[in-house]
Design an enzyme around this catalytic site. Structure first.
Site, mmCIF file in Angstrom:
data_model
loop_
_atom_site.group_PDB
_atom_site.id
_atom_site.type_symbol
_atom_site.label_atom_id
_atom_site.label_comp_id
_atom_site.label_asym_id
_atom_site.label_seq_id
_atom_site.Cartn_x
_atom_site.Cartn_y
_atom_site.Cartn_z
ATOM 1 N N GLY A 52 13.763 -51.840 -1.710
ATOM 2 C CA GLY A 52 13.296 -50.465 -1.825
ATOM 3 C C GLY A 52 14.126 -49.559 -2.714
ATOM 4 O O GLY A 52 13.863 -48.350 -2.776
ATOM 5 N N MET A 73 21.680 -44.468 0.589
ATOM 6 C CA MET A 73 22.208 -44.326 -0.761
ATOM 7 C C MET A 73 21.926 -42.941 -1.338
ATOM 8 O O MET A 73 22.414 -42.602 -2.411
ATOM 9 C CB MET A 73 21.580 -45.378 -1.679
ATOM 10 C CG MET A 73 21.769 -46.812 -1.237
ATOM 11 S SD MET A 73 23.493 -47.323 -1.279
ATOM 12 C CE MET A 73 23.796 -47.363 -3.036
ATOM 13 N N SER A 74 21.121 -42.152 -0.637
ATOM 14 C CA SER A 74 20.699 -40.858 -1.186
ATOM 15 C C SER A 74 21.854 -39.889 -1.462
ATOM 16 O O SER A 74 21.844 -39.220 -2.501
ATOM 17 C CB SER A 74 19.671 -40.205 -0.252
ATOM 18 O OG SER A 74 18.473 -40.942 -0.259
ATOM 19 N N GLY A 93 2.587 -51.854 7.992
ATOM 20 C CA GLY A 93 3.218 -50.609 8.406
ATOM 21 C C GLY A 93 2.372 -49.396 8.117
ATOM 22 O O GLY A 93 1.707 -49.330 7.072
ATOM 23 N N GLY A 149 5.588 -43.176 8.152
ATOM 24 C CA GLY A 149 5.649 -42.197 7.072
ATOM 25 C C GLY A 149 5.608 -42.817 5.691
ATOM 26 O O GLY A 149 4.800 -42.422 4.842
ATOM 27 N N SER A 200 13.638 -38.739 6.790
ATOM 28 C CA SER A 200 13.268 -40.142 6.859
ATOM 29 C C SER A 200 13.001 -40.536 8.302
ATOM 30 O O SER A 200 12.938 -39.673 9.190
ATOM 31 C CB SER A 200 14.360 -41.019 6.224
ATOM 32 O OG SER A 200 13.879 -42.328 6.001
ATOM 33 N N LYS A 259 9.414 -38.301 9.834
ATOM 34 C CA LYS A 259 8.533 -37.889 8.743
ATOM 35 C C LYS A 259 7.241 -37.215 9.205
ATOM 36 O O LYS A 259 6.693 -36.378 8.490
ATOM 37 C CB LYS A 259 8.204 -39.088 7.852
ATOM 38 C CG LYS A 259 9.393 -39.591 7.060
ATOM 39 C CD LYS A 259 8.989 -40.713 6.120
ATOM 40 C CE LYS A 259 10.178 -41.161 5.284
ATOM 41 N NZ LYS A 259 9.789 -42.186 4.293
ATOM 42 N N ASP A 269 7.395 -40.267 -1.426
ATOM 43 C CA ASP A 269 7.512 -41.717 -1.248
ATOM 44 C C ASP A 269 6.455 -42.490 -2.032
ATOM 45 O O ASP A 269 6.751 -43.491 -2.682
ATOM 46 C CB ASP A 269 7.391 -42.086 0.236
ATOM 47 C CG ASP A 269 8.685 -41.858 0.998
ATOM 48 O OD1 ASP A 269 9.760 -41.964 0.383
ATOM 49 O OD2 ASP A 269 8.619 -41.581 2.210
ATOM 50 N N GLN A 322 11.532 -41.726 -5.800
ATOM 51 C CA GLN A 322 11.169 -40.652 -4.873
ATOM 52 C C GLN A 322 12.260 -39.588 -4.859
ATOM 53 O O GLN A 322 11.988 -38.402 -4.716
ATOM 54 C CB GLN A 322 10.886 -41.191 -3.467
ATOM 55 C CG GLN A 322 12.062 -41.804 -2.723
ATOM 56 C CD GLN A 322 12.997 -40.801 -2.075
ATOM 57 O OE1 GLN A 322 12.592 -39.683 -1.757
ATOM 58 N NE2 GLN A 322 14.237 -41.194 -1.894
#
EC number: 1.1.1.25
Length: 292
Positions: free
Chosen positions: A258, A23-24, A133, A136, A69, A73, A109, A265
């Protein structure tokens, strides 16, 4: 978009794989247009083996910078000239800024994650987090949460390529912050269940839940969740992940994907590149319109 692009347009990239779901580009290009800034943001499929050439392209094309991403990272760090303190502590970068050929790596992030909770009027400072997790995003979330005052973090990871990184994260948090961090293996399901049951928030920062693992989740049983726990999946495509469905079945009140983290971010990165504040509420409306 075509009305804005001319011979003076400045390019910003996004380097990751897979990346076509991102979506960035929509977020940043709409923000540039809203503020009348002559920038363009494009996504590029970049794997670890292409990183060297991709970073050279930033310098050669005089790009203003790039987002980074999975799976790049951490691997991108040796190709950069400098790291900001947070990125150095995290050992991961998600934003590169090019200042006259000098490339500096930042991580936004963690701040994006914490700000997204703040946007929902949720405060986890002084509380316990269970986090799965240690890549990054997971590293940035753990470190920033510890720096911001989360009291305890139980980090779960499989015995995979990120296990050493998980050990490093726990060591750094315990040495550099006032937070108590412990490392656990995901293979111990009873331990996993027990730590989640004792936490204010459970966050999954792995890639489980996104393609090609969109039908999978690390938590299968809704009985693992109390109704008052916060469940946060850093995956946002699909919008409702398998983990989120499990939490919703359990009647959990605060369940998030997210997107909020992506927005915040991104706002941090936007300011690093342009020196201006992203029109966050305008972009939030665009990001979340599919959820209405």
């Amino acid at each position: 978009m075509t009305e804005r692009i001319d011979g003076h347009t400045i390019l910003i990239g996004l380097m990751a794989y897979p990346i076509r779901h991102s979506m960035s580009p929509m977020m940043h290009n709409n923000a540039f247009a809203k503020l009348g800034l002559n920038y363009a943001y494009l996504a590029f499929d970049i794997t670890n083996d292409k990183l060297s050439d991709a970073v050279k392209a930033i310098r050669t094309l005089d790009m203003r910078g790039s987002n980074v991403s999975m799976p790049n990272k951490q691997k991108i760090i040796p190709y950069l000239d400098k790291l900001d303190p947070a990125a150095k502590l995290c050992g991961a970068v998600n934003t590169i800024v090019n200042d006259d050929g000098i490339l500096t790596g930042y991580t936004t992030d963690g701040t994006g994650f914490m700000k997204s909770l703040e946007d929902e009027n949720l405060d986890i400072r002084g509380k316990k987090m269970t986090l799965s997790g240690a890549g990054g995003a997971g590293t940035a979330i753990a470190v920033q949460a510890a720096l911001d005052g989360v009291a305890e973090i139980s980090i779960f990871n499989a015995k995979d390529k990120f296990w050493d990184n998980a050990e490093r994260n726990v060591d750094i948090i315990n040495k550099k912050t006032n937070c108590k961090a412990t490392l656990h293996t995901l293979e111990d399901r009873e331990d996993f269940r027990s730590e989640i049951a004792d936490s204010t928030i459970y966050c999954d920062s792995t890639g489980v839940g996104m393609k090609p693992l969109e039908d999978e989740t690390l938590v299968i049983d809704p009985g693992w969740f109390r109704k008052d726990i916060i469940v946060y999946d850093t995956v946002y495509a699909p919008r409702t992940t398998k983990l989120m469905k499990v939490a919703q079945k359990a009647g959990v009140t605060h369940v998030f994907n997210g997107l909020g983290m992506v927005l915040e971010q991104g706002a941090e990165a936007f300011k690093l590149w342009t020196g201006k504040s992203m029109p966050v509420e305008y972009i939030r409306e665009l990001l979340f319109k599919e959820d209405k």
